[in-house]
Scaffold this motif. Structure first.
Motif, mmCIF file in Angstrom:
data_model
loop_
_atom_site.group_PDB
_atom_site.id
_atom_site.type_symbol
_atom_site.label_atom_id
_atom_site.label_comp_id
_atom_site.label_asym_id
_atom_site.label_seq_id
_atom_site.Cartn_x
_atom_site.Cartn_y
_atom_site.Cartn_z
ATOM 1 N N MET A 1 0.757 -1.144 -0.060
ATOM 2 C CA MET A 1 -0.061 0.016 0.077
ATOM 3 C C MET A 1 0.838 1.279 -0.093
ATOM 4 N N GLU A 2 0.737 2.168 -1.018
ATOM 5 C CA GLU A 2 1.382 3.233 -1.036
ATOM 6 C C GLU A 2 1.036 4.396 -0.019
ATOM 7 N N ALA A 3 2.212 5.104 0.538
ATOM 8 C CA ALA A 3 2.010 5.913 1.709
ATOM 9 C C ALA A 3 1.456 7.211 1.210
ATOM 10 N N ARG A 4 0.594 7.795 1.644
ATOM 11 C CA ARG A 4 0.082 9.121 1.287
ATOM 12 C C ARG A 4 0.584 10.418 2.020
ATOM 13 N N PRO A 5 0.983 11.308 1.051
ATOM 14 C CA PRO A 5 1.750 12.439 1.898
ATOM 15 C C PRO A 5 0.643 13.220 2.774
ATOM 16 N N SER A 6 1.052 14.034 3.599
ATOM 17 C CA SER A 6 0.207 14.711 4.357
ATOM 18 C C SER A 6 0.560 16.116 4.692
ATOM 19 N N VAL A 7 -0.043 16.983 5.046
ATOM 20 C CA VAL A 7 0.246 18.431 5.518
ATOM 21 C C VAL A 7 0.758 18.342 6.912
ATOM 22 N N THR A 8 2.102 19.027 7.109
ATOM 23 C CA THR A 8 2.604 18.862 8.432
ATOM 24 C C THR A 8 2.582 20.098 9.096
ATOM 25 N N SER A 9 2.576 21.457 8.258
ATOM 26 C CA SER A 9 2.511 22.555 8.850
ATOM 27 C C SER A 9 2.498 23.639 7.767
ATOM 28 N N ILE A 10 1.762 24.751 8.400
ATOM 29 C CA ILE A 10 1.791 26.083 7.297
ATOM 30 C C ILE A 10 2.293 27.157 8.227
ATOM 31 N N THR A 11 3.442 27.662 7.406
ATOM 32 C CA THR A 11 4.048 28.949 7.960
ATOM 33 C C THR A 11 3.777 30.004 7.150
ATOM 34 N N SER A 12 4.349 31.348 7.435
ATOM 35 C CA SER A 12 4.192 32.572 6.833
ATOM 36 C C SER A 12 5.177 33.491 7.256
ATOM 37 N N ILE A 13 5.704 34.233 6.185
ATOM 38 C CA ILE A 13 6.818 35.328 6.446
ATOM 39 C C ILE A 13 6.306 36.569 6.255
ATOM 40 N N PRO A 14 6.328 37.331 6.783
ATOM 41 C CA PRO A 14 5.725 39.009 6.416
ATOM 42 C C PRO A 14 6.674 39.381 5.615
ATOM 43 N N TYR A 15 6.192 40.247 4.605
ATOM 44 C CA TYR A 15 7.410 41.209 4.033
ATOM 45 C C TYR A 15 6.594 42.565 3.591
ATOM 46 N N GLY A 16 7.581 43.445 3.303
ATOM 47 C CA GLY A 16 7.170 44.616 2.682
ATOM 48 C C GLY A 16 7.538 45.156 1.564
ATOM 49 N N TYR A 17 7.119 46.120 0.877
ATOM 50 C CA TYR A 17 7.509 46.628 -0.538
ATOM 51 C C TYR A 17 7.292 48.022 -0.665
ATOM 52 N N PRO A 18 8.089 48.606 -1.400
ATOM 53 C CA PRO A 18 7.776 50.018 -1.711
ATOM 54 C C PRO A 18 6.673 50.340 -2.800
ATOM 55 N N LEU A 19 5.837 51.019 -2.663
ATOM 56 C CA LEU A 19 4.711 51.512 -3.607
ATOM 57 C C LEU A 19 5.230 52.432 -4.316
ATOM 58 N N PRO A 29 -5.219 60.199 4.651
ATOM 59 C CA PRO A 29 -5.053 61.263 3.365
ATOM 60 C C PRO A 29 -3.433 61.543 2.827
ATOM 61 N N GLU A 30 -2.576 61.390 3.513
ATOM 62 C CA GLU A 30 -1.004 61.432 3.346
ATOM 63 C C GLU A 30 -0.516 60.321 2.304
ATOM 64 N N GLY A 31 -1.304 59.297 2.499
ATOM 65 C CA GLY A 31 -1.012 57.950 1.883
ATOM 66 C C GLY A 31 0.062 56.966 2.501
ATOM 67 N N ALA A 32 0.070 55.853 2.142
ATOM 68 C CA ALA A 32 1.167 54.880 2.472
ATOM 69 C C ALA A 32 2.310 54.801 1.493
ATOM 70 N N ASP A 33 3.223 54.627 1.548
ATOM 71 C CA ASP A 33 4.430 54.246 0.801
ATOM 72 C C ASP A 33 5.005 53.003 0.780
ATOM 73 N N GLN A 34 4.331 52.129 1.500
ATOM 74 C CA GLN A 34 4.742 50.617 1.639
ATOM 75 C C GLN A 34 3.545 49.961 1.577
ATOM 76 N N GLY A 35 3.586 48.529 1.097
ATOM 77 C CA GLY A 35 2.705 47.521 1.206
ATOM 78 C C GLY A 35 3.166 46.536 1.998
ATOM 79 N N PHE A 36 2.188 45.750 2.643
ATOM 80 C CA PHE A 36 2.749 44.486 3.810
ATOM 81 C C PHE A 36 1.794 43.383 3.151
ATOM 82 N N ASP A 37 2.487 42.350 3.019
ATOM 83 C CA ASP A 37 1.827 41.000 2.718
ATOM 84 C C ASP A 37 2.606 39.674 3.497
#
Length: 117
Positions: A1-19, A29-37
């Motif tokens: 029987m073939e072993a099935r893969p499984s999800v072990t974890s979910i991670t994330s890394i925040p990052y910013g970037y200039p607009l 009203p002055e606006g943001a000059d960076q985005g974050f995802d």
């Protein structure tokens, strides 16, 4: 029987970037000059990782969604999606939970494509 893969974890890394130009509205009203995802990673026990991006607000939902998918077969993208959607049903399909579901769903499709490469 073939072993099935499984999800072990979910991670994330925040990052910013200039607009290219400040983006604002009545509340900023002055606006943001960076985005974050977030860069979102779905890890498996077969050394494959699915990758996607999400708005920074999704970081609050990712740990809870990780608990729903731990041990599931990442090739069963629709079953994973249905499980996450059932979790979010009462809260509605919007906001940080929806953003987290979307990011994980895309990362699972990325994983599936990598597995068939």
């Amino acid at each position: 029987m073939e072993a099935r893969p499984s999800v072990t974890s979910i991670t994330s890394i925040p990052y910013g970037y200039p607009l290219r130009r400040p983006t604002g509205d009545f509340n900023l009203p002055e606006g943001a000059d960076q985005g974050f995802d977030l860069a979102v990673f779905v890890h498996t026990d077969e050394d494959l990782t699915g990758v996607s991006i999400a708005p920074a607000a999704a970081s609050f939902a990712l740990p809870r969604l990780e608990g729903l998918l731990a041990g599931m077969d990442p090739r069963s993208v629709r079953a994973c999606f249905d499980r996450m959607l059932a979790y979010a049903f009462k809260a509605g399909n919007s906001g940080p939970v929806s953003a987290g579901i979307s990011a994980i769903d895309r990362a699972l499709w990325d994983l599936r494509a990598k597995a068939h490469h």
